[in-house]
Design a protein around this motif. Structure first.
Motif, short mmCIF file in Angstrom:
data_model
loop_
_atom_site.label_atom_id
_atom_site.label_comp_id
_atom_site.label_asym_id
_atom_site.label_seq_id
_atom_site.Cartn_x
_atom_site.Cartn_y
_atom_site.Cartn_z
N ALA A 1 12.80 20.48 -19.30
CA ALA A 1 11.37 21.33 -19.59
C ALA A 1 10.96 21.57 -18.18
O ALA A 1 11.29 21.09 -17.24
CB ALA A 1 10.50 20.26 -20.31
N PHE B 1 13.66 23.24 -23.39
CA PHE B 1 12.68 23.45 -24.27
C PHE B 1 11.77 24.63 -23.57
O PHE B 1 11.52 24.63 -22.33
CB PHE B 1 11.38 22.43 -24.29
N VAL C 1 7.08 10.71 -23.07
CA VAL C 1 8.41 11.34 -23.59
C VAL C 1 9.63 11.02 -22.46
O VAL C 1 10.52 10.57 -23.01
CB VAL C 1 8.25 12.84 -23.54
N ALA D 1 17.72 16.66 -21.49
CA ALA D 1 16.71 17.46 -21.83
C ALA D 1 16.38 17.94 -20.56
O ALA D 1 16.02 17.47 -19.66
CB ALA D 1 15.75 16.40 -22.63
N THR E 1 6.24 23.30 -30.90
CA THR E 1 5.95 21.80 -31.38
C THR E 1 7.25 21.23 -31.85
O THR E 1 8.22 22.08 -31.96
CB THR E 1 4.89 21.72 -32.39
N PHE F 1 7.52 17.29 -18.52
CA PHE F 1 7.59 16.14 -19.55
C PHE F 1 6.62 15.30 -19.26
O PHE F 1 6.10 15.17 -17.98
CB PHE F 1 8.95 15.34 -19.55
N ILE G 1 6.07 19.42 -22.75
CA ILE G 1 6.70 18.85 -23.76
C ILE G 1 6.07 17.28 -23.84
O ILE G 1 6.31 16.63 -22.79
CB ILE G 1 8.23 18.56 -23.89
N TYR H 1 9.08 18.55 -30.61
CA TYR H 1 10.02 18.06 -29.71
C TYR H 1 10.51 16.83 -30.32
O TYR H 1 11.86 16.75 -29.84
CB TYR H 1 9.42 17.75 -28.36
N GLU H 2 10.06 15.77 -30.90
CA GLU H 2 10.41 14.57 -31.46
C GLU H 2 11.55 15.05 -32.51
O GLU H 2 12.41 14.41 -32.56
CB GLU H 2 9.35 13.83 -32.31
N SER I 1 13.11 17.99 -32.65
CA SER I 1 14.37 18.38 -32.15
C SER I 1 15.22 17.49 -31.47
O SER I 1 16.74 17.59 -31.58
CB SER I 1 13.73 19.48 -31.25
N LEU I 2 14.60 16.65 -30.70
CA LEU I 2 15.33 15.52 -29.90
C LEU I 2 16.32 14.58 -30.88
O LEU I 2 17.37 14.18 -30.17
CB LEU I 2 14.65 14.88 -29.00
#
Length: 357
Positions: free
Chosen positions: A80, A53, A87, A78, A35, A83, A58, A37-38, A40-41
């Protein structure tokens, strides 16, 4: 959807689904967090990196700006397995290239085995493997920016008053790329926080009438933050000093120690840390690619269970306490939030000594 290509330093070019168009390059790293991701980014420590990720989906709980750690997305791109559209819309609004529908497990194991590597990304209807390779070629000749602090630090001093009923200490927080949760954690304990630019002078710190000097987290090589190191050298023995993540590395370098680049770093929310005095293990949130190789004048008080790297440094004589991990978490476990109480307790101890004198 558009074409997307990821060119890696080991010679491979991986095809993917393009979600946000653009051409870019950077250091390829990964996070194992399920969890956050907001957070982290928007973590400034990811500046100039390409974030992968490891968790396959995500965006499964949306995007809310109250969870952001700064005002913008910091990774250059980014990646993943998938997504969500929400996002993707967010990343598109910030012009951050994004790709998915590729095997992120392979990317993670490659970085784990070979180390963090440079990469080039090309996304768009007319994107080609050659475009991604061209981005990688540009990246190979680049060294980490010695002025990276200008990209993540506050331009002007900011003041955050502490909540009522707390410590009332004044903290000079040197912003080398500070997460918002660090300020929030101090303010919640009553501390008045002066957020100062990464290149603040000794006079700037003195003007705040600070009770403690605090060096924040930030991106890249701690050797790039020379002025923060100078501040530690100037104020050690005069003010209590604290540091988080890059802050620990800066403090160690200033006090006779040394740092080094790790193979692939620690990035995630499940890094186990053992306290050498109590033998207690806590789970921590981490995001760093460098570590303290020599603590210098400080004592190693906590170590990483997986690789024995230094996670905590302290000196009662010098009134210094630092942590390599992120006690404020966000995302991650709150096992180590007491660090902020320990920092402010140093201020109270200094006051008591002064009164006794």
């Amino acid at each position: 959807m558009s074409d997307a290509y990821l060119a890696l330093e080991d010679g491979r070019v991986i095809e993917a689904r393009g979600r946000v168009p653009g051409h870019t390059r950077g250091e390829l790293v990964f996070t194992t967090a399920y969890t956050g991701y907001e957070e982290s980014l928007t973590d400034p420590s990811y500046e100039e990196q390409v974030l992968t990720f490891s968790y396959p989906l995500i965006g499964n709980y949306g995007v809310r700006d109250e969870r952001f750690e700064s005002s913008r997305v910091h990774p250059r791109a980014a990646i993943a397995r998938e997504f969500t559209d929400e996002v993707v819309d967010w990343l598109a609004s910030e012009s951050v290239p994004a790709i998915d529908h590729l095997d992120t497990r392979e990317i993670v194991t490659s970085v784990r085995d070979q180390g963090a590597m440079k990469c080039g990304i090309a996304v768009g209807d007319d994107a080609t493997p050659a475009d991604a390779k061209a981005e990688l070629k540009k990246c190979k000749g680049m060294s980490e920016h010695v002025d990276i602090g200008t990209q993540v630090s506050t331009a002007e001093p900011q003041f955050f008053p502490g909540d009522d009923g707390g410590s009332e200490a004044t903290v000079a927080l040197i912003d080398c790329g500070a997460k918002g949760s660090i300020t929030d954690s101090l303010v919640a304990r009553g501390a008045n926080v002066h957020l100062l630019p990464y290149d603040a002078s000794a006079a700037d710190v003195e003007a705040t009438d600070a009770d403690v000097l605090f060096i924040s987290n930030g991106p890249g090589d701690p050797e790039n933050f020379t002025q923060a190191q100078v501040l530690v050298e100037q104020f050690v023995g005069e003010l209590p000093i604290a540091g988080i993540c890059l802050g620990q590395q800066v403090v160690a370098n200033a006090l006779g120690g040394a740092t080094e680049k790790m193979t692939f770093g620690h990035r995630g929310v499940n890094q186990p840390v053992r306290d050498l005095e109590t033998n207690r293990v806590v789970m921590t949130t981490q995001n760093h690619g460098y570590t303290v190789a020599d603590p210098g004048d400080l004592d190693v008080t906590q170590v990483n269970v997986n690789d024995d790297t230094a996670e905590g440094l302290e000196s009662d004589e010098l009134n210094v306490i630092t942590r390599q991990y992120h006690p404020e978490a966000n995302p991650g476990p709150h096992d180590s939030l007491g660090f902020f109480d320990d920092v402010l307790a140093m201020v109270d101890a200094e006051t008591k000594v002064a009164l006794a004198d």
